[in-house]
Write an enzyme that holds these catalytic residues in place. Structure first.
Site, short mmCIF file in Angstrom:
data_model
loop_
_atom_site.label_atom_id
_atom_site.label_comp_id
_atom_site.label_asym_id
_atom_site.label_seq_id
_atom_site.Cartn_x
_atom_site.Cartn_y
_atom_site.Cartn_z
N ASN A 159 -7.92 -13.63 37.15
CA ASN A 159 -9.29 -14.10 37.25
C ASN A 159 -9.87 -14.09 38.65
O ASN A 159 -11.07 -14.30 38.84
CB ASN A 159 -9.41 -15.47 36.61
CG ASN A 159 -9.30 -15.34 35.11
OD1 ASN A 159 -10.13 -14.66 34.52
ND2 ASN A 159 -8.27 -15.92 34.51
N LYS B 280 -9.27 -11.52 19.17
CA LYS B 280 -8.87 -11.29 20.55
C LYS B 280 -9.14 -12.56 21.34
O LYS B 280 -9.98 -13.38 20.96
CB LYS B 280 -9.61 -10.09 21.16
CG LYS B 280 -11.11 -10.10 21.13
CD LYS B 280 -11.73 -10.73 22.36
CE LYS B 280 -11.17 -10.09 23.62
NZ LYS B 280 -11.63 -10.89 24.81
N SER C 225 -12.82 -6.22 39.51
CA SER C 225 -12.51 -5.06 40.34
C SER C 225 -11.50 -4.15 39.66
O SER C 225 -11.11 -4.35 38.53
CB SER C 225 -11.98 -5.52 41.69
OG SER C 225 -10.91 -6.42 41.53
N GLU D 65 -4.59 -15.81 29.05
CA GLU D 65 -4.44 -15.03 30.29
C GLU D 65 -3.29 -15.54 31.15
O GLU D 65 -3.26 -16.72 31.51
CB GLU D 65 -5.75 -15.03 31.08
CG GLU D 65 -6.80 -14.14 30.40
CD GLU D 65 -8.12 -14.08 31.17
OE1 GLU D 65 -8.82 -13.08 31.02
OE2 GLU D 65 -8.43 -15.05 31.88
N THR E 166 -14.18 -15.89 25.37
CA THR E 166 -14.58 -14.90 24.32
C THR E 166 -13.37 -14.67 23.46
O THR E 166 -12.45 -14.01 23.88
CB THR E 166 -15.04 -13.57 24.92
OG1 THR E 166 -16.18 -13.85 25.66
CG2 THR E 166 -15.36 -12.57 23.80
N THR F 179 -9.22 -7.27 25.66
CA THR F 179 -9.63 -7.19 27.09
C THR F 179 -8.37 -7.49 27.91
O THR F 179 -7.58 -6.59 28.15
CB THR F 179 -10.77 -8.19 27.42
OG1 THR F 179 -10.41 -9.51 27.00
CG2 THR F 179 -12.05 -7.77 26.75
#
Lengths: 407, 407
Positions: free
Chosen positions: B402, B179, B407, B276, B190, B153
């Site tokens: 985040n 992942k 979007s 991230e 996740t 992702t």
């Protein structure tokens, strides 16, 4: 209860001062002093962090062992945490300097520090500051403001509040100031809060009123999940209102407690809304809970979620993150019964019903979430209890402030 | 133990495929399939979040009730969490479609999803994807890579690892992929991790080896403190290595467990380093602890601290935040006995001794902290136990990703 314009000098007998003493570079104010003309009952709540700053240890000695106080000396810029015996010694030296300047006992002097961890205080600067401050003390509105400005670190606004209540035919006033705005996750934040009242109240009732309320106010806010080494709330009561002394949990106690709750909740929300880098105050209210405790755990888990906080910054109705944060909170509930609303000055919108998304307008949701204060309301439909927690959004500026705080 | 270049097709009998099925916009790969030519013992560990995604519930049914499996179908883009009965129904439909295409039973098909919470899967797209994937299955290195890429992702790199060990004269292989990279705070992230081995091992021993190791690996990483609704580790063993079946905790079990540990630790660190927005893998190692549990609590508290993570991003040796995070962890220790070091490919530097700062060079500290992988070592001098936890720095990009993920 009457809300008045005021701070730590609002109650009878309290004077304050604030100034640039030289701890911070430049000309930013960095020291404050509050003094009562009469001896005060002293109550306090302190950080639960195992790593306790030296001033926390000193104040615990004053509040728990001595029990009475007359003065508070606060510096910003250096936290005096992780400073060993040398750091504790500086607390005592500061108290001694204040005691000499004010003609009181050193055990009547509370001290508090906020700023960088691990640096030693420039004790000569502090001692000169104490002397200078003692010559500047005033009971004016402006003096309270100077004090409130002097305790700021990354705070962007000063935080003050005051109220009046009537107890036994007398006007009792509570005034307070506090600072945030990073390392804020009070269990008992460096949150520092100083509350001054002229109520006549026994030490036992004073501590009881404070301890009970801290759990519902300061302990329900979080900026970053980091519980500081310096968190301190001090409440001094000098009795100059001349109300019948509050010595038990009657009507008078309730009146005082309600006024104190307003002061604490107001200051706590000011801290959350002015969290480091924050653009919005983010409240989560859990309703329909079986118990207040359950509602508190769920509400706090949501306002602590980085993902949720980042979504709030983005004005993004990412409700899945809210439900996710409730799910890992440790409190039991049925995710498939939850209704969730977003609410702000721009309106109220129901987003999910029984755990599943409604066909709401993302545009409208973004409008609701673009205000300076936004609330998520989760109804878990299990009972009648409710609780609120207050945080802020997670922003670029939070990262910026904390990636180079020391430089 | 021999580390080999490989992924989920490294062990005998496993084929894989990955492709763009149409769940994500554009042409990004979004579905993967792994299939074993022989029935597998299936072990799994799953999120402890009370809000469990539909595929977690389905897999728990397969692993705990059925016990054996042959195939795994994974989609990225949509998490199928908070989707009610409809969402669970789609898991079953996906399994059914795979079962038909592969000629196996639907209870032998594990499913996993990662992505946005709250949206329903486009089930027709998924069913077509399953059919297409079943025609693309290969046992090649490239096929494993395609699968690993299809489950990403916000991950910036695919994450694969494989090892060989000898058990009873036979070569046993374990290959895996996983992942991250947001909502990562596994309690049992996740996080999705898929481990394939050709070992012959009983279901009981397989689950035991997995459960024991997850606590020391995946459960010791955190990107953002948010425990996902979808966390899943699946371990399938098809027995094709023809080693004597492992049915008890002897030497063979230990050999298998050590190999599995290497796989899990490697994948866990890959996830933490690719959190991230991360620019660095941040490890905290607590040594000199009384117990492993104590060391784990302390280490994890540090890598979860937003303030510490922001300081790592700033290459700032802000050790006070580390000590502070240890202090609020809940584990007992004496702050005034702690020694702290920073370590990386650029060298090792002692920062504090017995809780107080040494006269170290800030310049040198910044050099040590500017590497892609940095470690803080805290010696609490209470015993012989130790533990590590892995996280990443907190960056502008974390906020960016985040604040507008949907979007």
């Amino acid at each position: 209860m009457k809300i008045i314009d005021g701070g730590v000098t609002a109650a009878k007998g309290f004077k304050a001062a604030g100034m640039h003493a030289g701890i911070k570079k430049g000309t930013k104010k960095d020291m404050a002093m509050i003094v009562s003309s009469a001896p005060c009952m002293a109550a306090g709540t302190f950080t639960t962090n195992l790593v306790k700053a030296a001033p926390v240890k000193w104040d615990q000695h004053v509040v728990y062992e001595h029990g009475e106080a007359r003065a508070v000396v606060v510096n910003s810029g250096i936290a005096n945490a992780c400073t060993g015996a040398e750091g504790y010694g500086y607390c005592e030296e500061t108290a001694k300097a204040a005691a000499e300047a004010l003609g009181i006992d050193k055990d009547e002097v509370l001290v508090a520090s906020t700023g960088v961890i691990g640096k030693q205080l420039p004790i000569d600067t502090i001692k000169k500051g104490v002397k200078d401050l003692s010559g500047l003390l005033l009971d004016t509105r402006e003096a309270a403001t100077l004090a409130a400005e002097s305790i700021m670190t990354t705070d962007t606004v000063k935080k003050e509040v005051a109220v009046e209540v009537e107890i036994g035919g007398k006007t009792v006033t509570i005034g307070g100031m506090c600072k945030g705005s990073g390392m804020i996750h009070p269990n008992m934040c460096t949150m520092l809060s100083f509350l001054m009242t002229d109520a006549a109240i026994s030490k036992e009732m004073l501590q009881k009123a404070l301890s009970a309320d801290v759990d519902d106010t300061y302990n329900m806010i979080s900026v970053d999940g980091d519980t500081s080494t310096n968190d301190t709330v001090l409440l001094l009561a000098n009795g100059l209102a001349e109300n019948p002394e509050i010595t038990e949990e009657g009507e008078d106690y309730q009146t005082f407690a309600r006024a104190l709750h307003y002061i604490n909740e107001t200051l706590a929300k000011k801290m959350a809304g002015d969290g480091e880098g924050a653009t919005a105050l983010f409240e989560t209210k859990v309703i329909g809970a079986q118990s207040k405790e359950q509602a508190k755990i769920l509400a706090k888990s949501v306002i602590c979620s980085n993902l949720t906080k980042a979504a709030i910054f983005g004005h993004d109705a990412n409700w899945g993150r809210i439900l996710c944060a409730m799910g890992y909170s440790g409190a039991k509930f049925d995710p498939e019964k939850v209704d969730l609303y977003f609410e702000s000055a721009a309106g109220k919108l129901k987003i999910i019903e029984n755990g599943v998304a409604l066909d709401y307008s993302e545009e409208e949701a973004t409008k609701v979430l673009s205000e300076k204060a936004v609330t998520a309301v989760a109804d878990i439909k299990m009972g009648e209890a409710s609780a609120s927690a207050w945080g802020c959004d997670l922003t670029y500026d939070y990262v910026k402030i904390n990636a180079d705080y020391r430089s």
